[in-house]
Design a protein around this motif. Sequence first.
Motif, short mmCIF file in Angstrom:
data_model
loop_
_atom_site.label_atom_id
_atom_site.label_comp_id
_atom_site.label_asym_id
_atom_site.label_seq_id
_atom_site.Cartn_x
_atom_site.Cartn_y
_atom_site.Cartn_z
N ASP A 169 32.83 43.41 43.37
CA ASP A 169 33.10 42.11 43.88
C ASP A 169 34.15 41.33 43.27
O ASP A 169 34.02 41.17 42.01
CB ASP A 169 31.72 41.08 43.80
CG ASP A 169 31.82 39.75 44.49
OD1 ASP A 169 33.10 39.35 44.85
OD2 ASP A 169 30.97 39.33 44.84
N PRO A 170 35.35 41.16 43.89
CA PRO A 170 36.43 40.63 43.20
C PRO A 170 36.31 39.45 42.65
O PRO A 170 37.06 38.93 41.86
CB PRO A 170 37.57 40.71 44.36
CG PRO A 170 36.97 40.85 45.70
CD PRO A 170 35.52 41.51 45.27
N LEU A 171 35.35 38.64 43.34
CA LEU A 171 35.06 37.28 42.63
C LEU A 171 34.27 37.17 41.57
O LEU A 171 34.29 36.24 40.68
CB LEU A 171 34.60 36.23 43.93
CG LEU A 171 34.98 36.25 45.01
CD1 LEU A 171 34.27 35.40 46.16
CD2 LEU A 171 36.55 35.70 45.00
N TRP A 172 33.52 38.26 41.34
CA TRP A 172 32.77 38.39 39.90
C TRP A 172 33.63 38.64 38.98
O TRP A 172 34.10 39.82 38.80
CB TRP A 172 31.51 39.21 40.09
CG TRP A 172 30.80 39.45 38.95
CD1 TRP A 172 30.92 40.25 37.80
CD2 TRP A 172 29.70 38.42 38.47
NE1 TRP A 172 29.60 40.15 36.80
CE2 TRP A 172 29.41 38.84 37.21
CE3 TRP A 172 29.28 37.40 38.86
CZ2 TRP A 172 28.16 38.27 36.65
CZ3 TRP A 172 28.55 36.34 38.31
CH2 TRP A 172 27.83 36.78 37.06
N GLN A 173 34.06 37.71 37.97
CA GLN A 173 34.78 37.83 36.81
C GLN A 173 34.23 37.31 35.57
O GLN A 173 34.82 37.07 34.50
CB GLN A 173 36.33 37.14 37.15
CG GLN A 173 36.78 37.68 38.53
CD GLN A 173 37.76 36.56 38.92
OE1 GLN A 173 38.09 35.62 38.39
NE2 GLN A 173 38.15 36.96 40.27
N GLY A 179 40.62 41.84 34.96
CA GLY A 179 41.81 42.26 34.53
C GLY A 179 43.12 42.55 35.66
O GLY A 179 44.24 42.40 35.24
N GLY A 180 42.57 42.31 36.93
CA GLY A 180 43.49 42.13 37.97
C GLY A 180 43.92 40.73 38.44
O GLY A 180 44.58 40.86 39.31
N ARG A 181 43.45 39.69 37.59
CA ARG A 181 43.85 38.32 37.90
C ARG A 181 45.32 38.17 37.88
O ARG A 181 46.19 38.84 36.84
CB ARG A 181 43.11 37.41 37.31
CG ARG A 181 41.72 37.47 37.55
CD ARG A 181 40.89 36.13 36.89
NE ARG A 181 41.43 35.01 38.00
CZ ARG A 181 40.58 33.95 37.91
NH1 ARG A 181 39.64 33.82 37.22
NH2 ARG A 181 40.76 33.13 38.71
N ARG A 195 43.16 34.91 46.08
CA ARG A 195 42.79 36.31 45.49
C ARG A 195 42.11 36.18 44.27
O ARG A 195 42.22 35.10 43.53
CB ARG A 195 44.18 36.96 44.76
CG ARG A 195 45.26 37.15 46.05
CD ARG A 195 46.44 37.68 45.39
NE ARG A 195 46.42 39.07 44.87
CZ ARG A 195 46.27 39.18 43.46
NH1 ARG A 195 46.78 38.28 42.85
NH2 ARG A 195 46.39 40.50 43.00
N TYR A 196 41.05 36.81 44.13
CA TYR A 196 40.35 36.90 43.10
C TYR A 196 39.41 35.34 42.86
O TYR A 196 39.24 34.96 41.71
CB TYR A 196 40.81 37.21 41.61
CG TYR A 196 41.07 38.63 41.78
CD1 TYR A 196 40.37 39.71 41.34
CD2 TYR A 196 42.57 38.95 41.96
CE1 TYR A 196 40.79 41.08 41.31
CE2 TYR A 196 42.98 40.26 42.15
CZ TYR A 196 42.16 41.50 41.65
OH TYR A 196 42.44 42.68 41.86
N GLY A 197 39.01 34.86 43.94
CA GLY A 197 38.12 33.70 43.75
C GLY A 197 39.30 32.08 43.32
O GLY A 197 38.54 31.25 43.13
N ALA A 198 40.58 32.38 43.63
CA ALA A 198 41.39 31.50 43.38
C ALA A 198 42.81 31.41 44.02
O ALA A 198 43.14 32.65 44.55
CB ALA A 198 41.68 31.39 41.73
#
Length: 387
Positions: A42-46, A199-201, A228-231
């Motif tokens: 899940d790209p939003l879970w950081q 790391g992908g942010r 992207r990535y929740g932002a």
Amino acid sequence: MLWLLTAGGRPELGGGGVAREVWRLYHHWYGILAHGAFPAHDPLWQYPPGAGPVLLAPALLPGLTYFQAFVVLTLAADAAVTAALARAGTRPGGSLRGAVHWTCGLPLLLHLPLARYDVQVTALAVVALLVAARSPRACGALAALGALVKVWPVLVLLGLPKGRATRSALVRAAVTCAGALAVLAALFTHPFAFLREQGGRGVQIESLGGTALGLATHAGWSGAARYRYGAMEFTGPYVDTVARVSLALTGLALALLLVWRLRAVRRTPATTYDAALSAVLLFTVTSRVISPQYLIWLLGLAAVCLTSRHTVQRPVTVLVLVAAAVSSVVYPVLYGQVIASTWTGCALMVVRNGLLAAAAVLSFVRLWRATGPLTAPLAVPAPARAR
């Protein structure tokens, strides 16, 4: 703030996006966590694995919806911070300004603090600092728990006195972290899934680098903001370069803090507090991401500084207050202007990030001067007497 949660759908408050993160995103993750897994892929879970128990905590209040229980627990954490600050302010050499700063400063962010779990994390950091003088081990344990939820609370250990206190805190922090990670790894699958997504942010539009890119759009830069990535992040030419510069500046901030610690020879009862605020400010302004909830951390640490009459950070705490007020205009009130990089949106970001940058520089300079060696005045030879 509670009323604003109920009125959050109004256009002048951003159309309801603030509370949506709890009842949609957090609740979605709750369903996954309740089945014994972290949200892998899940790209939003950081978030570090310690965030899992925080998002599961609303289940402790049956009879309430997830959103209602989350807000109740956030209010409880808010009350705990206020009580801890008030108690510290009544000790010899203390001041109630810290409790006042927190109580009056948090609503400057409107209803955002009640719809994020940063108040809970800040509570761990605040209590860790306030118990540091009496129990470095407890400070280390609380800082470790906070770091497992969001990494930044580990920075509160930076200003502990050299020697036994620091060693005790670090050992207890390491033991607590290892034990908690072992428990979480035994109870949940994919506990370190967040590392791949973190790391992908890229460069968030609200960061200092994002402010520069937003201004660059008015000079012909061809990039744009994308979700992207929740932002909202910038994509386009030179974005990777800006991200690398931000990481380099973060490394420089760490180096400066380490040099300060090696150089510091004087201390006051507030040095531990002042160093924590300075460190988090430096890491915040050099980050690729400066979300509005980061101001919650800074308000809490500034309030801890103000519990001591010996702090050198009073001007910095004022800048943090003003930055919090501007942040609420940035998000949620005029966030559309910021996304579109209009002149109004860019001006808001210049003011908000300018205040944070000024606070970071001023904080470190005052910390450096307050703890450095005393310089003896130059001896001026007396003029010879005429005979």
